[in-house]
Design a protein around this motif. Sequence first.
Motif, short mmCIF file in Angstrom:
data_model
loop_
_atom_site.label_atom_id
_atom_site.label_comp_id
_atom_site.label_asym_id
_atom_site.label_seq_id
_atom_site.Cartn_x
_atom_site.Cartn_y
_atom_site.Cartn_z
N PRO A 1 -1.15 14.97 0.82
CA PRO A 1 -2.10 15.89 1.46
C PRO A 1 -3.49 15.91 0.84
O PRO A 1 -4.39 16.58 1.38
CB PRO A 1 -1.42 17.26 1.28
CG PRO A 1 -0.59 17.11 0.03
CD PRO A 1 -0.12 15.68 0.05
N CYS A 2 -3.70 15.21 -0.27
CA CYS A 2 -5.01 15.25 -0.92
C CYS A 2 -6.07 14.60 -0.04
O CYS A 2 -5.76 13.80 0.85
CB CYS A 2 -4.95 14.57 -2.29
SG CYS A 2 -4.80 12.77 -2.19
N ALA A 3 -7.32 14.92 -0.33
CA ALA A 3 -8.41 14.39 0.49
C ALA A 3 -8.85 13.00 0.03
O ALA A 3 -9.00 12.09 0.85
CB ALA A 3 -9.59 15.36 0.45
N ASP A 4 -9.05 12.84 -1.26
CA ASP A 4 -9.67 11.61 -1.75
C ASP A 4 -8.83 10.83 -2.74
O ASP A 4 -9.33 9.88 -3.36
CB ASP A 4 -11.02 11.95 -2.40
CG ASP A 4 -11.97 12.63 -1.44
OD1 ASP A 4 -12.07 12.16 -0.29
OD2 ASP A 4 -12.59 13.64 -1.83
N GLY A 5 -7.58 11.20 -2.93
CA GLY A 5 -6.74 10.50 -3.89
C GLY A 5 -6.41 11.37 -5.08
O GLY A 5 -7.26 12.10 -5.59
N CYS A 6 -5.16 11.30 -5.53
CA CYS A 6 -4.69 12.14 -6.63
C CYS A 6 -3.58 11.40 -7.36
O CYS A 6 -3.15 10.32 -6.92
CB CYS A 6 -4.20 13.49 -6.10
SG CYS A 6 -2.65 13.37 -5.16
N PRO A 7 -3.08 11.95 -8.47
CA PRO A 7 -1.99 11.27 -9.19
C PRO A 7 -0.71 11.10 -8.37
O PRO A 7 0.13 10.29 -8.74
CB PRO A 7 -1.75 12.18 -10.40
CG PRO A 7 -3.06 12.86 -10.62
CD PRO A 7 -3.60 13.09 -9.25
N ALA A 8 -0.55 11.86 -7.30
CA ALA A 8 0.63 11.71 -6.47
C ALA A 8 0.53 10.55 -5.50
O ALA A 8 1.49 10.23 -4.80
CB ALA A 8 0.89 13.00 -5.69
N CYS A 9 -0.63 9.89 -5.45
CA CYS A 9 -0.75 8.73 -4.56
C CYS A 9 -1.45 7.57 -5.26
O CYS A 9 -0.79 6.62 -5.70
CB CYS A 9 -1.42 9.09 -3.23
SG CYS A 9 -3.04 9.87 -3.38
N VAL A 10 -2.77 7.62 -5.45
CA VAL A 10 -3.48 6.43 -5.90
C VAL A 10 -3.99 6.50 -7.34
O VAL A 10 -4.40 5.48 -7.90
CB VAL A 10 -4.68 6.12 -4.97
CG1 VAL A 10 -4.20 5.92 -3.54
CG2 VAL A 10 -5.75 7.19 -5.05
N VAL A 11 -3.99 7.66 -7.96
CA VAL A 11 -4.48 7.79 -9.33
C VAL A 11 -3.35 7.44 -10.29
O VAL A 11 -2.28 8.05 -10.24
CB VAL A 11 -5.01 9.21 -9.60
CG1 VAL A 11 -5.40 9.37 -11.06
CG2 VAL A 11 -6.21 9.49 -8.70
N SER A 12 -3.56 6.46 -11.16
CA SER A 12 -2.51 5.95 -12.03
C SER A 12 -2.77 6.33 -13.49
O SER A 12 -3.89 6.19 -13.98
CB SER A 12 -2.41 4.43 -11.93
OG SER A 12 -1.57 3.91 -12.94
N PRO A 13 -1.73 6.79 -14.22
CA PRO A 13 -1.92 7.14 -15.63
C PRO A 13 -2.11 5.93 -16.53
O PRO A 13 -2.48 6.07 -17.69
CB PRO A 13 -0.62 7.87 -15.98
CG PRO A 13 0.40 7.28 -15.05
CD PRO A 13 -0.35 7.03 -13.76
N LYS A 14 -1.86 4.73 -16.01
CA LYS A 14 -1.97 3.53 -16.86
C LYS A 14 -3.11 2.62 -16.44
O LYS A 14 -3.19 1.48 -16.88
CB LYS A 14 -0.65 2.76 -16.84
CG LYS A 14 -0.16 2.37 -15.45
CD LYS A 14 1.12 1.58 -15.52
CE LYS A 14 0.94 0.24 -16.14
NZ LYS A 14 2.13 -0.63 -16.04
N CYS A 15 -4.01 3.14 -15.60
CA CYS A 15 -5.12 2.31 -15.12
C CYS A 15 -6.05 1.97 -16.28
O CYS A 15 -6.51 2.86 -17.02
CB CYS A 15 -5.90 3.04 -14.03
SG CYS A 15 -7.28 2.09 -13.37
N GLY A 16 -6.35 0.68 -16.44
CA GLY A 16 -7.18 0.23 -17.55
C GLY A 16 -8.62 0.66 -17.45
O GLY A 16 -9.32 0.72 -18.46
N ASN A 17 -9.12 0.94 -16.24
CA ASN A 17 -10.52 1.37 -16.12
C ASN A 17 -10.63 2.82 -15.66
O ASN A 17 -11.61 3.21 -15.03
CB ASN A 17 -11.31 0.44 -15.20
CG ASN A 17 -10.77 0.45 -13.77
OD1 ASN A 17 -9.94 1.28 -13.41
ND2 ASN A 17 -11.24 -0.48 -12.95
N GLN A 18 -9.58 3.61 -16.02
CA GLN A 18 -9.60 5.06 -15.81
C GLN A 18 -9.82 5.46 -14.36
O GLN A 18 -10.52 6.41 -14.04
CB GLN A 18 -10.67 5.71 -16.70
CG GLN A 18 -10.51 5.39 -18.17
CD GLN A 18 -9.11 5.67 -18.69
OE1 GLN A 18 -8.58 6.76 -18.48
NE2 GLN A 18 -8.50 4.68 -19.33
N ASN A 19 -9.17 4.70 -13.44
CA ASN A 19 -9.12 5.05 -12.03
C ASN A 19 -10.50 5.12 -11.37
O ASN A 19 -10.72 5.91 -10.45
CB ASN A 19 -8.39 6.39 -11.84
CG ASN A 19 -6.92 6.28 -12.18
OD1 ASN A 19 -6.15 5.65 -11.47
ND2 ASN A 19 -6.54 6.87 -13.31
#
Length: 753
Positions: free
Chosen positions: A714-732
Amino acid sequence: MEFDWVLARDEVTAVSVREPRDGVGVAWPAWLAADTVARIESAGVPEPWAHQAEFADALFRGSHAMICTATGSGKTLGYLMPVLAACVDGTVGSEATSSRRRLTRSRHTAIYLAPTKALAHDQARAAAELGPASWRISTLDGDSDEAERRFARDHASYVLTNPDMLHFSVLPNHQRWSRLLGSLRYIVIDEAHRYQGVFGAHVAQVIRRLRRLAAMYGAEPIVALSSATAPNAAEFAASLAGVDEVTIVEEDTSPAGRRTVALWRPADSLRGDTAFLLSSLSDEGRQTIAFVPSRQGAELVSLAAQELAKDPARIASYRGGYLAIDRRGLEAALHSGELGGLASTNALELGVDIAGMDAVLVSGYPGKLASFWQQAGRAGRRGQDALVVLLGREDPLDVYLLEHPELVFDAPVEAAILHPENPRVLGPHLAAAAQERPLTIEDARWFGPTIGALLDTLATQGVLRNRAGRYFWTRPDRAVDYINLRSIGERPLDIIERDTGRVVGMVDVGAADRTVHPGAVYLHQGESFLVESLDEEDHQAIVVAGRPRYYTQPQESFDIQILGTTDSRPLGRTTIHRGDVRLDSQVLAYLRRDEVTHEVWDTTTLELPRRQMITQAVWWTVPPGLLGRLGWDELQVGAAAHAMEHTAIGLLPALAPCDRWDIGGVSTALHPDTGVATIFVHDGMTGGSGFAYRGYDVAELWLRATLDRLTRCPCADGCPACVVSPKCGNQNQVLNKADATELLALLLDQPLP
């Protein structure tokens, strides 16, 4: 109900209750000596459960066997009964010798293998309680001094060790261990399901080398395996042990108390809610373990819980990298009840037979149902009522499971993946085996039918020398030193406190850039240190004590090159591939984040070397014609591909026996090897572990689930429940959820809702 205050919280989204059950006891096996029975009974075991007796009897009669029952069901006694009969009483149920029969067989020995030191030491304590005082039991690991190693080699009849010690110490020096190997009756492989992927393939070859050398000295040991339940248990056990057939015992006849499992959506934060439950349950006298995914996370949860608890001294942390004396102290405090709460990594998931835990908190889905139920099994170890709480993270998989609780409560555990015939693994072990004893084509009995071609290849490469069909290792150094079972590469670095010279911990070389780079905050048992310098050549990091109010997070860059494509097939409007890739990575900087709010304070650049790894990957491309229709520029394509990659990585563990930390990804708007926009998902271990290849096999289900998560979030622009990753090397940075959704729908030829 005892835990009503927890279950009544608004954060609880679903609850499942397993009602108590009675145990099914049977008589002691007739072949078990009366004195042995008396000792077991005096230890508080009046009779064996039916599954224990069935497992023990299969082993005693000479069958390789695996027991697959729940944590706390008494698997240990199942294999200890025949081990006691053989090693203490000299009683066996069948002849088990190789064609090279020993002149005398006055005694029998057994080797026990555990994936952790803690588990081996705990099992040594259990064995000592059930055997006579004269039974010579020995643990053998990296903490053993020379006297302990000599006792294991020359006197012990039950040696508890780990695959690394077998590989690096025992097998290369087998002449010195001939007493143990020549009388070897049983090989016990505990927690066998842990040996999957590349690590499992290595361990499978170590076991084959062990059985080959035992046969050379006149023994034909029986393999006993203990494991969590897996749908392919018989196939997996036979592959791991290198045998043709394994008897499976899987009906659990032990008693069990009521166990309540609750799913919890954190209201505050995952770390904060875990610390709240840990401190609250500990305060009311409920001994509780919180399993936390990372070492740093375990330390931070422990610190937060101590600040909330009435008695902070009753809460501690436990993780890999602690020194032996620290581990033993924590384990003893848990056994005695001195500790009421513990924040632990999975180092304790199987490490210690903790009895009487009232509650288990699983802070974030551990990636596999088998791991979740293994952790949950620490609760209710004496048949009393127990509580298990799974706290969900804000990531695609955890949110998906909270929305579909039946996938936790009712779904079968995953199949175990093991490929011991992987030539990247088998080839180096053949070299090690040749140094232990020259190889011939007849050794296909141990290493499989591909041995002939591999031996010729190794001879052509100059690794081995072929002398009339016998293959020799001809170098002066040790072949085993070129093999690392855990894909770490080199010995760990010591973390040394500058002012005292104290070694406060250890870290793998491959993780050093991320965890002990200059400026990093290193946490150890509630103490915090600032890393002053990192010297890989001397294998040490120098730290100074400090209490900053921030923690550090590395930033990394990744490049990927396709080395070879194994398979390709169409999928919707795209083509999906799998094959070998080379991954180049580098830690470029680190962030300082507020310990409480997690806000970024600042960024500091680093100058660290680039790392290379060859592994396996699955990838799919975006056809140029489709991009032409969309009219996007390169930045927009890259943001969509990056977001799609994150969500796909988050959901692959729903379909493969891995977690998101076992895999990684790289996406680019224009990849030089494909000439088009490409999304890669790769294994995180050198040589590959089979997870990316599994993604290729289930690509339709996997990518449709990815699209479903993107569209339903339900988020508008992306959140940890969809596209934001805790292991992203360039901080999402550079993510676009809406474009990722549109692009993936077009690739799969699916309409958008």
